[in-house]
Design a protein around this motif. Structure first.
Motif, short mmCIF file in Angstrom:
data_model
loop_
_atom_site.label_atom_id
_atom_site.label_comp_id
_atom_site.label_asym_id
_atom_site.label_seq_id
_atom_site.Cartn_x
_atom_site.Cartn_y
_atom_site.Cartn_z
N GLY A 11 0.85 -1.19 0.00
CA GLY A 11 0.00 0.00 0.00
C GLY A 11 0.88 1.23 0.00
N LEU A 12 1.18 1.74 -1.19
CA LEU A 12 2.12 2.85 -1.31
C LEU A 12 1.36 4.15 -1.59
CD1 LEU A 12 5.20 2.96 -1.03
CD2 LEU A 12 5.35 2.99 -3.53
N GLY A 13 0.36 4.41 -0.76
CA GLY A 13 -0.37 5.67 -0.83
C GLY A 13 0.36 6.74 -0.05
N THR A 14 -0.42 7.66 0.52
CA THR A 14 0.18 8.79 1.25
C THR A 14 1.03 8.32 2.42
OG1 THR A 14 -1.69 10.19 0.63
CG2 THR A 14 -0.34 10.91 2.49
N VAL A 15 0.46 7.47 3.27
CA VAL A 15 1.21 7.01 4.45
C VAL A 15 2.33 6.07 4.05
CG1 VAL A 15 1.05 5.75 6.63
CG2 VAL A 15 -0.78 7.31 5.97
N GLY A 16 2.07 5.16 3.11
CA GLY A 16 3.11 4.24 2.66
C GLY A 16 4.31 4.97 2.10
N THR A 17 4.06 6.04 1.36
CA THR A 17 5.16 6.84 0.83
C THR A 17 5.94 7.49 1.96
OG1 THR A 17 3.94 7.27 -1.22
CG2 THR A 17 5.73 8.78 -0.68
N GLY A 18 5.23 7.97 2.98
CA GLY A 18 5.92 8.54 4.14
C GLY A 18 6.79 7.52 4.86
N VAL A 19 6.30 6.29 4.98
CA VAL A 19 7.09 5.22 5.60
C VAL A 19 8.34 4.95 4.77
CG1 VAL A 19 7.12 2.77 6.21
CG2 VAL A 19 5.11 4.17 6.73
N ALA A 20 8.18 4.87 3.45
CA ALA A 20 9.33 4.64 2.58
C ALA A 20 10.36 5.75 2.72
CB ALA A 20 8.87 4.52 1.13
N GLY A 136 -0.06 10.05 14.94
CA GLY A 136 1.27 10.08 15.54
C GLY A 136 1.30 10.06 17.05
N ILE A 137 0.14 10.01 17.71
CA ILE A 137 0.11 10.00 19.18
C ILE A 137 0.31 8.56 19.65
CG2 ILE A 137 -1.26 10.52 21.23
CD1 ILE A 137 -2.90 12.46 19.47
N PRO A 138 1.29 8.29 20.50
CA PRO A 138 1.57 6.90 20.93
C PRO A 138 0.61 6.39 22.00
CG PRO A 138 3.13 8.39 21.96
CD PRO A 138 2.29 9.24 21.03
N ILE A 139 -0.68 6.37 21.69
CA ILE A 139 -1.68 6.02 22.70
C ILE A 139 -1.77 4.51 22.92
CG2 ILE A 139 -3.58 5.96 21.04
CD1 ILE A 139 -3.65 7.19 24.72
N ILE A 140 -1.51 3.70 21.91
CA ILE A 140 -1.54 2.24 22.09
C ILE A 140 -0.45 1.82 23.06
CG2 ILE A 140 -1.35 0.00 20.96
CD1 ILE A 140 -3.92 1.54 20.30
N ALA A 141 0.76 2.34 22.88
CA ALA A 141 1.85 2.02 23.79
C ALA A 141 1.56 2.54 25.20
CB ALA A 141 3.16 2.62 23.27
N ALA A 142 0.96 3.73 25.27
CA ALA A 142 0.67 4.30 26.59
C ALA A 142 -0.30 3.42 27.37
CB ALA A 142 0.10 5.70 26.43
N ALA A 302 -3.56 12.65 12.18
CA ALA A 302 -3.56 12.14 10.81
C ALA A 302 -2.45 12.87 10.06
CB ALA A 302 -4.92 12.38 10.16
N GLY A 303 -2.36 12.57 8.77
CA GLY A 303 -1.33 13.20 7.95
C GLY A 303 -0.23 12.21 7.62
N GLN A 304 0.47 12.49 6.54
CA GLN A 304 1.47 11.55 6.04
C GLN A 304 2.55 11.23 7.06
OE1 GLN A 304 4.61 12.72 3.13
NE2 GLN A 304 3.72 11.11 1.82
N MET A 305 3.29 12.23 7.50
CA MET A 305 4.45 11.94 8.34
C MET A 305 4.10 11.61 9.79
SD MET A 305 6.49 11.78 5.97
CE MET A 305 7.88 11.24 6.97
N PRO A 306 3.09 12.24 10.41
CA PRO A 306 2.72 11.79 11.76
C PRO A 306 2.32 10.31 11.79
CG PRO A 306 1.79 13.94 11.36
CD PRO A 306 2.36 13.48 10.05
N THR A 307 1.51 9.88 10.81
CA THR A 307 1.09 8.49 10.78
C THR A 307 2.27 7.58 10.43
OG1 THR A 307 -1.09 9.21 10.08
CG2 THR A 307 -0.61 6.86 9.87
#
Length: 437
Positions: A11-20, A136-142, A302-307
């Motif tokens: 899945g190389l959409g907005t977030v996938g591109t940010g991960v890459a 981008g908020i680390p709520i699952i880890a918290a 939300a957003g490319q780089m926060p996610t």
């Protein structure tokens, strides 16, 4: 621990591109923090000819996700495909092949999480999903790790940045809902079809994941009240502000008398509270634990780089082995006795009502009588003067009226609403919103 780790992005959409971007541009940083070289071996997209923001190494890009499945060198899959059909098929296949998965797909976890978590355990794999809730908020880890010494008592959250942006723009700029939505779409905060954001579905899906993690209860979306912001008018925001409140699309999960109360609704929140002050596309989550008390987590939801930041954090944890240590203990779909879900009609709250009513004697008495017969006590009434110059000849002016009630049940308010429908002095639609304590 010196051998490189090969990963794939599906899945190389907005977030996938940010991960890459993060994997390719900050490889040294990620190696330092994971202890391994993380190499991007595959990146799966739907359209190979589509222009991209990033240049990928030769041989990485493919439009066939099964090449990832068949590649024994790929040990971690970053699955960023949306929806619940193809995404589920992929996830099952990856887990059965012994590949660890990082995902941001909250709808998939909401609908099929129990099945997928069980499958991961059966095949000695892990699923990491920090990016599925609050960007981008680390709520699952918290909640899943940092607050393990606590019994969570309540979660109160703004979990949808699109809705929060729209409500903020409406009040701060005096925009209508339609104008604010159009602005959000132009800025990329809202999709061309914003339904799941503005009708509360997106926030509700995220809240169910947090509720499972915090309380061990699996709740379907049809078990608790869900209301979007598309019925909220600029007048409601302005009246609420006069009364000292902000209206926010608030998700609540809390323990009340041994039951789990849950709802996602536009809610009046006192304007001096941190939750009320989170504006724009930001998210905020207030978590109350019996040992630590109330804590707050806020940031871009939300957003490319926060996610992408949350996705890569999960990827690093998986590569470093931390996810393997915590995943078997993660009681998201575990053995705890679940709390029963509070029946929607029994949820209690104060309420804000806005009517447009005919300006004639006894109208207030009719409203008060209906509320009184249903056991609802009035706290205050506010009426602005009507402009008689705009009234058509021979007709009475319509005036806006705002009523604040004392605490009552949702069931009683709905019974009163049914009676309001019989009054020819009220002009629909009217607004009914809960007030947060």
């Amino acid at each position: 621990m010196t051998n490189p780790i090969s990963v794939a992005i599906v899945g190389l959409g907005t977030v996938g591109t940010g991960v890459a971007k993060l994997l390719l541009q900050h490889a040294d940083r990620l190696k330092t923090r994971s202890g391994r070289d993380i190499q991007l071996r595959r990146a799966v997209c739907r359209d190979l000819s589509k222009p991209r923001e990033i240049e990928l190494p030769d041989g990485v890009l493919t439009d066939n996700w099964r090449t990832v499945l068949e590649d024994d060198d790929v040990s971690v899959v970053v699955q960023l495909v949306g929806g619940t059909t193809t995404a589920r098929e992929m996830m099952i296949a990856f887990l059965k092949a012994g590949k660890n998965v990082v995902t941001a797909n909250k709808a998939l976890l909401c609908e099929h999480g129990e099945e997928l978590f069980q499958l991961a355990r059966e095949h000695d794999c892990t699923i990491a999903f920090e990016a599925a809730v609050a960007g981008g908020i680390p709520i699952i880890a918290a909640i899943g790790q940092s607050m393990t010494a606590n019994q969570i008592r309540s979660i109160e959250a703004i979990l949808n940045g699109t809705s929060n942006y729209i409500l903020t723009e409406m009040l701060s700029q005096g925009r209508t809902y339609e104008d604010a939505l159009k602005q959000a779409q132009e800025l990329g905060y809202a999709e061309a079809d914003p339904t799941m954001d503005v009708d509360g579905t997106d926030a509700a899906q995220k809240l169910t994941i947090l509720a499972r993690l915090a309380f061990g209860t699996t709740v379907s979306l049809d078990e608790f009240p869900r209301q979007g912001i598309d019925s909220v008018a600029l007048a409601d925001l302005q009246y609420a502000a006069e009364l000292g409140y902000r209206i926010k699309l608030l998700g609540v999960a809390k323990v009340v008398d041994g039951h789990l109360e849950m709802h996602v609704q536009p809610t009046l929140v006192k304007q001096d509270r941190p939750v009320a002050q989170a504006d724009g596309a930001f998210n905020i989550i207030a978590v109350d634990g019996d040992a630590v008390g109330r804590t707050w987590y806020t940031g871009p939801g939300a957003g490319q780089m926060p996610t992408a930041s949350a996705v890569v954090a999960d990827l690093v944890d998986t590569v470093a082995g931390r996810t393997r240590l915590t995943f078997p203990l993660l009681d998201l779909w575990g053995e705890r006795t679940p709390l029963p879900v509070q029946a929607p009609d029994e949820i209690t709250s104060r309420y804000f009502l806005r009517f447009s009513m005919e300006d004639r004697p006894h109208v207030f008495a009719e409203i008060a009588d209906i509320l009184g017969r249903n056991g609802i006590s009035l706290a205050s009434i506010m009426q602005h003067e009507a402009s008689e110059s705009k009234t058509q000849a021979g007709s009475r002016p319509m005036v806006p009226v705002v009523v604040m009630t004392h605490r009552t049940t949702r069931g009683r308010m709905q019974a009163a609403e049914r009676e309001f429908q019989q009054l020819n002095t009220l002009q629909p639609p009217w607004i009914l919103l809960p007030v947060a304590d």
